[in-house]
Design a protein around this motif. Structure first.
Motif, short mmCIF file in Angstrom:
data_model
loop_
_atom_site.label_atom_id
_atom_site.label_comp_id
_atom_site.label_asym_id
_atom_site.label_seq_id
_atom_site.Cartn_x
_atom_site.Cartn_y
_atom_site.Cartn_z
N CYS A 66 -9.79 -11.61 -1.21
CA CYS A 66 -9.11 -11.71 0.52
C CYS A 66 -8.40 -12.51 0.72
O CYS A 66 -8.76 -13.59 1.03
CB CYS A 66 -10.85 -11.42 1.60
N PRO A 67 -7.40 -12.65 1.61
CA PRO A 67 -6.69 -11.56 0.78
C PRO A 67 -5.90 -10.84 -0.81
O PRO A 67 -5.62 -12.21 -1.51
CB PRO A 67 -5.38 -11.26 1.38
N PRO A 68 -6.11 -9.93 -1.53
CA PRO A 68 -5.70 -9.69 -2.31
C PRO A 68 -4.18 -9.98 -2.66
O PRO A 68 -3.25 -9.75 -2.05
CB PRO A 68 -6.01 -7.65 -2.73
N ARG A 69 -3.81 -10.08 -3.82
CA ARG A 69 -2.13 -10.12 -3.89
C ARG A 69 -1.21 -9.28 -4.63
O ARG A 69 -0.57 -9.64 -4.54
CB ARG A 69 -1.91 -12.04 -4.69
N ARG A 70 -2.48 -8.96 -6.05
CA ARG A 70 -1.58 -8.02 -7.20
C ARG A 70 -1.96 -6.95 -6.73
O ARG A 70 -3.43 -6.53 -6.88
CB ARG A 70 -1.92 -8.81 -8.11
N ILE A 71 -1.89 -5.80 -6.05
CA ILE A 71 -1.98 -4.54 -5.14
C ILE A 71 -1.76 -3.42 -6.27
O ILE A 71 -0.21 -3.59 -6.59
CB ILE A 71 -2.84 -3.89 -4.10
N VAL A 72 -2.33 -2.53 -7.26
CA VAL A 72 -1.70 -1.14 -8.24
C VAL A 72 -1.73 -0.58 -6.31
O VAL A 72 -3.23 0.19 -6.74
CB VAL A 72 -2.21 -1.30 -9.12
N VAL A 73 -0.77 0.73 -6.11
CA VAL A 73 -1.70 1.75 -4.91
C VAL A 73 -0.59 2.36 -5.85
O VAL A 73 0.37 2.95 -6.03
CB VAL A 73 -1.03 1.15 -3.85
N LEU A 74 -1.79 4.00 -5.62
CA LEU A 74 -0.94 4.75 -5.85
C LEU A 74 -0.99 6.27 -5.07
O LEU A 74 -0.99 7.05 -4.80
CB LEU A 74 -2.00 5.57 -7.25
N HIS A 75 -1.12 5.80 -3.70
CA HIS A 75 -2.30 5.66 -2.69
C HIS A 75 -0.20 6.64 -2.19
O HIS A 75 -0.69 5.34 -1.07
CB HIS A 75 -3.14 5.96 -1.92
N ARG A 76 -0.26 7.24 -1.33
CA ARG A 76 1.35 7.05 -0.84
C ARG A 76 1.03 6.95 0.46
O ARG A 76 1.48 5.76 1.21
CB ARG A 76 1.98 8.51 -0.87
N GLU A 77 0.64 7.21 1.75
CA GLU A 77 -0.23 6.50 2.97
C GLU A 77 -0.95 5.29 2.77
O GLU A 77 -0.44 4.43 3.72
CB GLU A 77 -1.19 8.27 3.36
N ALA A 78 -1.89 5.18 2.03
CA ALA A 78 -1.79 3.02 1.32
C ALA A 78 -0.98 2.75 1.87
O ALA A 78 -0.66 1.17 2.51
CB ALA A 78 -2.67 3.72 0.39
N ALA A 79 -0.13 2.92 0.75
CA ALA A 79 0.99 2.41 0.34
C ALA A 79 1.81 2.04 1.87
O ALA A 79 1.84 0.72 1.80
CB ALA A 79 1.79 2.86 -0.78
N ASP A 80 2.01 3.11 2.60
CA ASP A 80 2.88 3.07 4.08
C ASP A 80 2.20 1.49 5.21
O ASP A 80 2.76 1.19 5.52
CB ASP A 80 2.54 4.55 4.93
N ILE A 81 0.76 2.20 5.22
CA ILE A 81 0.08 0.70 5.68
C ILE A 81 0.33 -0.59 5.74
O ILE A 81 0.05 -1.11 6.38
CB ILE A 81 -1.61 1.56 5.88
N LEU A 82 0.03 -0.60 3.95
CA LEU A 82 0.41 -1.82 3.45
C LEU A 82 1.84 -2.24 4.05
O LEU A 82 1.73 -3.67 5.16
CB LEU A 82 0.17 -1.87 1.84
N TYR A 83 2.39 -1.78 3.93
CA TYR A 83 4.29 -2.14 4.23
C TYR A 83 3.92 -2.28 5.75
O TYR A 83 5.11 -3.52 6.41
CB TYR A 83 5.02 -0.92 3.83
N ALA A 84 3.70 -1.07 6.70
CA ALA A 84 3.27 -1.42 8.26
C ALA A 84 2.52 -3.20 8.34
O ALA A 84 2.62 -3.60 9.50
CB ALA A 84 2.19 -0.51 8.75
N LEU A 85 1.57 -3.04 7.19
CA LEU A 85 0.67 -4.88 7.86
C LEU A 85 1.29 -5.45 7.44
O LEU A 85 1.35 -6.68 7.32
CB LEU A 85 -0.49 -4.57 7.10
N GLY A 86 2.66 -5.37 6.94
CA GLY A 86 3.54 -6.65 6.24
C GLY A 86 3.44 -6.94 4.87
O GLY A 86 3.29 -8.30 4.81
N CYS A 87 2.58 -6.35 4.29
CA CYS A 87 2.22 -6.72 3.30
C CYS A 87 2.54 -6.34 1.66
O CYS A 87 1.92 -5.99 0.55
CB CYS A 87 0.30 -6.37 3.18
N LYS A 88 3.72 -6.19 1.90
CA LYS A 88 4.29 -5.20 0.89
C LYS A 88 4.99 -6.71 -0.06
O LYS A 88 5.07 -5.73 -1.57
CB LYS A 88 5.60 -4.71 1.56
N ASP A 89 4.73 -7.32 -0.01
CA ASP A 89 5.26 -8.35 -1.69
C ASP A 89 3.42 -8.29 -2.26
O ASP A 89 3.47 -8.94 -3.28
CB ASP A 89 5.14 -10.10 -1.09
#
Lengths: 260, 358, 352
Positions: free
Chosen positions: C52-75
């Motif tokens: 917490c928090p994870p630094r190296r996320i592999v995301v195959l879930h489009r909606e989760a990716a959107d939420i991660l972006y919205a949370l400001g975690c795109k990096d």
């Protein structure tokens, strides 16, 4: 017409293997010519070349003087009947009548005429298998199946009949029966028969002439007495035999002694 | 005199068996028609037989229209039920004709449209359209056009191999199976790179269904199928003789290579035409000829019409069940055909003491 | 004799205990090194322990990716599936394969510390098991369908990413739109709600419908003040009888194609539906009330747009002041900030 079938210098190769090498043969109407020779000597190949099932590399088969290559498939099939070696292997359930009716194919475009039906019925009657007419072919014994194949070839109303090992799957009684019918039919319908056969004694007894093949070449041709000599058989089959002049009914009789 | 009687007797037996077969075929066709009429009666709207009749009459003869029918009743009968029923019949006929011809010409009772790799090719064509959006024409017929095209590509492959190596049944079947594996591998690859929605769509496409039935589609497939089926039927004698062996067929004056190629091309054409619209319904192609053969024997002159009538009966029956069993929802017909057809088929196999094909 | 047996058993027991205690000891050491871990329960009811928090996320879930972006975690995203190409920064991430079956070795090579598989399909369970064997945590997450589910997932990811404040703002945004629609339709009588035939996704099965109240479309349609005629069918997404669809004579027809980019546009699909025998005669087509919005506008953060779109088309008189296009812009800004979208994730037929 005197002459029915003439084979002139037929050669055939399977890839690089020579199966037939310049075979000449003449067969007249009302005559049975047996082709004998060891396995692989080209008996079946010769029959297939005559019937245009295989195309010879050189040489021609002439039917009443006509080159067989110049005839249409339909014309050939109206002239030459072929009785295959293997027993009937119809995958699907055909009745005897249906199978024999196939022999009428060269004359039928779609509708089966009264004449076609009559010829089939007569052929069955001639071969004594009328009562099998509505049975399925796959249910019959080997001897009965061989007769059905013969009937189909006869229904073609051919002038020439090619028979490939007509006795190979049969017991002694059926061997004699099938060949006797063949002989009777040759006389009645004035056919020319070329028959590949393994059993030399049967060949002696039922052939007018015998052609002996050795590795695709015609080794000897003539009456049974002329061809089936101890020397010839040793040369072609590599087997020591004793040939008795008379088996009691006037035919030569061959007894194998040992492999040479 | 005695012999003549016997000969006459055999002829009579044969003629009566021919008559009996004709009657059996007429019987199956009558059942088809009856089922079609029953099916025409089934649907969401309660429409009486009298009304159905008057809808059809007023459509055929507009001047007899007495305006007593609602728009919904007209549409339900003319644009919904009729095309669907006719589509089921036409596709059933097409599948059965294909199966009969292929099994006959390849002398193998296990052959169906799957054997030629056509279904796999059609599936791959659909996948190209769904996953990569690739295709010659766009719009609503993109998937259909693609799978049709890929079926033709598949046919081209097999035809080429057959041209090179000769049209023996073994060559055709081996080539077909090999090409089928090739296309199903490519289909798997498409699935691998697809998104979830695309996989859903693809899976759905692969389950056959005839709910796309409409008059324009019928206007396209009916001529193709009927002409091809009649041409195949005309080959009955050749098929009969070829099933007795290659050599015999040649000695009876049949160009076996040519017949094989002809039947292969026509069968592929029929299959491609149908499955590019319906998706995969493989079962009828395999089973209709067998059922017909059990009823009527192997003579293709009678087997073809019987098999087509059985095929139509199977598909129409399955589709009728498909659209009524869990009404108002529907089951894809590919599922229903197998669910009702296979137990029936197994029953036939078990009930007969011997298999008639050997 | 007996004592010998006892001795052997006791030796074996000791060895087993040694073997067991070894990894426990190591484990205890590791935990003490790590800064902070969080344990959450995923949609498969499994406990997942995540850095917490994870630094190296592999995301195959489009909606989760959107939420991660919205949370400001795109990096924090290091890997994506093949088709996530909405914005350049996402497109630039490493591709690990298709959504259904990515390459496990690529994920390992990326040294991922969290994998979020796609939202459905059976292959994702295989993926989870494979990754479990190499000790990469996997967060199973179904498709985010319905506003409540969306809020739950935003909170969850906010917790995992240690971004509770941003998550709180997101939740507020979602609630605002939800309340806006709900407050305007809550007083409608049942007879004021239009009857809707909602055709679903497949292009192959033209008569597929949303057959249950819990499908993504019905979860938005019903709160937006519509009646779904197919919501009571006993199956999730069945093919409906063509004649039954006509018999229902719906006031409105919706269709949500799977495809995002459609040749000829959504208009061509709409034309096809309006000319279909069985639909052509219905009230909806006669009045031109046939609407199309992509499947993707009904889940994740984008469902806010789908929700507003449905509300406006169901009750145009109540939502004259609202333009779904503007809401779409707003959601895009919320997710991607100032980054320009290069592939449109959703689209809908614009009728106003």
């Amino acid at each position: 017409m005197a002459m029915n079938l003439e084979v002139r210098g037929i050669s055939f190769r399977y890839g690089s293997i020579t199966a037939l090498d310049g075979v000449d043969l003449t067969v007249d109407a009302g005559e049975i010519v047996s082709i004998v020779g060891p396995n692989g000597s080209g008996k079946t190949t010769l029959l297939k070349c005559i019937d245009n099932i295989l195309r010879p590399k050189s040489g021609v088969a002439l039917i009443m003087g006509n080159d067989i290559n110049k005839l249409s498939l339909k014309e050939i099939s109206k002239t030459i009947g072929y009785v295959p070696q293997t027993s009937v292997r119809t995958i699907f359930p055909f009745t005897v009548f249906d199978l024999v009716l196939m022999g009428r194919k060269p004359y039928i475009s779609w509708e089966v005429s009264k004449r076609d039906r009559r010829i089939v019925a007569e052929t069955l009657d001639f071969l004594g298998i009328s009562e099998l007419a509505m049975r399925y072919v796959s249910e019959l014994s080997g001897g009965e199946q061989q007769k059905v194949l013969l009937a189909r070839a006869l229904a073609q109303e051919p002038r020439v009949l090619l028979m490939d090992e007509p006795t190979s799957n049969l017991d002694i009684k059926h061997q004699l029966e099938v060949l006797s019918i063949t002989k009777q039919m040759v006389k009645e319908k004035s056919l020319a028969v070329v028959m590949a056969i393994h059993d030399l004694n049967l060949a002696c007894r039922f052939s007018d002439r015998i052609a002996m093949l050795k590795r695709g070449k015609l080794f000897a041709v003539g009456t049974p007495e002329e061809v089936l000599t101890e020397a010839n058989i040793k040369e072609v089959y590599e087997v020591e035999v004793k040939v008795f002049k008379d088996d009691g009914r006037g035919y030569p009789y061959i007894v194998p002694l040992s492999a040479a | 005199m005695n012999t003549d009687n016997l000969v006459q007797n055999i002829e009579d037996i044969y003629s009566s068996s021919t008559r009996r077969k004709t009657l059996v075929i007429i019987g199956i066709i009558t059942t088809d028609v009856a089922l079609a009429l029953v099916s025409l009666r089934l649907g969401a709207l309660p429409i009486t037989v009298r009304k159905i009749a008057s809808v059809i009459i007023s459509k055929t003869f507009p001047f007899l229209d007495n305006n007593s029918l609602t728009l919904f009743e007209r549409v339900a009968v003319i644009d919904i039920r009729l095309p669907r029923i006719i589509m089921a019949i036409v596709c059933g006929i097409g599948f059965a004709a294909t199966g009969t011809a292929m099994q006959g010409v390849l002398r193998n009772p296990l052959v169906s449209s799957m054997t030629l790799g056509l279904t796999q090719a059609a599936g791959f064509g659909a996948a190209l359209a769904i996953v990569l959006d690739l295709g010659l024409i766009g719009g609503r017929y993109l998937i259909t056009a693609n799978s049709f095209l890929l079926c033709l590509v598949c046919l081209g492959f097999i035809y080429g191999i057959v041209r090179l190596r000769g049209a023996s049944p073994e060559t055709v079947i081996l080539a077909g199976i090999a090409i089928g594996f090739l296309f199903s591998a490519m289909l798997s690859f498409m699935e691998y790179i697809a998104s979830e929605e695309q996989i859903k769509e693809l899976v759905f496409w692969l389950m056959g269904g005839i709910y796309i039935a409409s008059w324009p589609i019928l206007a396209f497939i009916t001529p193709v199928i009927s002409i091809s089926t009649v041409v195949l039927w005309r080959h009955s004698w050749n098929l009969n003789i070829m099933s007795a062996g290659e050599e015999v067929a040649r000695s009876l004056g049949i160009n076996t290579e040519q017949v094989t190629r002809m039947c292969m091309v026509l069968s592929a054409l029929i299959t491609a035409t149908i499955i590019s619209f319906t998706g995969i319904i493989g079962f009828i192609c395999l089973v209709a000829p067998h059922i017909a053969r059990m009823i009527i024997g192997a003579d293709h002159r009678f087997l073809f019409p019987a098999s087509c009538a059985v095929g139509a009966l199977l598909l129409l029956g399955a589709d009728t069940i498909s659209r009524t069993l869990i009404f108002p929802a529907e089951i894809p017909v590919g599922i229903t055909t197998s669910l009702i057809g296979i137990p029936f088929f197994l029953y036939l196999i078990i009930r007969r003491r011997r298999l008639q094909w050997q | 004799m007996k004592s010998k047996k006892v001795r052997i058993v006791s030796i074996i027991l000791m060895m087993v205990m040694l073997l067991v205690s070894l990894p426990i000891a190591c484990y205890a050491e590791e935990v003490s090194i790590k800064k902070k871990m969080i344990t959450v329960i995923d949609d498969e009811e499994q406990y997942v322990e995540i850095a917490c928090p994870p630094r190296r996320i592999v995301v195959l879930h489009r909606e989760a990716a959107d939420i991660l972006y919205a949370l400001g975690c795109k990096d924090s995203i290091v890997g994506r599936s093949m088709r996530m190409t909405t914005v350049p920064s996402l497109k630039a991430k490493k591709v690990v394969g298709g959504e259904a079956a990515p390459a496990v070795e690529l994920i390992m090579k990326l040294n991922a510390d969290l994998v979020i598989p796609s939202g459905c399909g059976s292959l994702r369970y295989e993926l989870r098991d494979k990754l479990a064997s190499v000790k990469i945590p996997v967060l199973m997450m179904n498709h985010i369908v319905g506003i409540d589910e969306l809020k739950a997932k935003v909170s969850l990811l906010g917790l995992i990413m240690d971004k509770r404040e941003v998550a709180g703002k997101l939740l507020e945004f979602i609630d605002n739109y939800y309340e806006l629609v709900r407050s305007r339709v809550k007083d409608l009588r049942p007879d004021q709600k239009p009857r809707v035939l909602f055709l679903c996704g497949h292009s192959k099965s033209p008569w597929g419908v949303h057959g249950s109240e819990s499908t993504r479309a019905n979860k938005l349609l019903i709160p937006a003040g519509g009646i779904s005629v197919s919501a009571n069918l006993p199956y999730f997404m069945p093919t409906a009888s063509q004649e039954w669809c006509m018999q229902q004579n719906p006031d409105i027809i919706y269709y949500d194609p799977f495809a995002r980019n459609i040749k000829g546009g959504l208009e061509s699909i709409r034309d096809e539906i309006m000319n279909r025998p069985g639909l052509k005669e219905t009230r909806a087509v006669r009045e031109g009330k046939v609407y199309v919005c992509t499947w993707s506008s009904e889940s994740g953060l984008w469902q806010i747009v789908g929700f507003v779109y449905m509300a406006k088309s169901l009750h145009p008189e109540l939502f004259e002041d609202i333009d779904p296009c503007e809401v779409k812009q707003e959601v895009a800004r919320l997710i991607y900030g100032e980054e320009q979208m290069i592939n449109d994730p959703i689209s809908f037929y614009k009728w106003w």
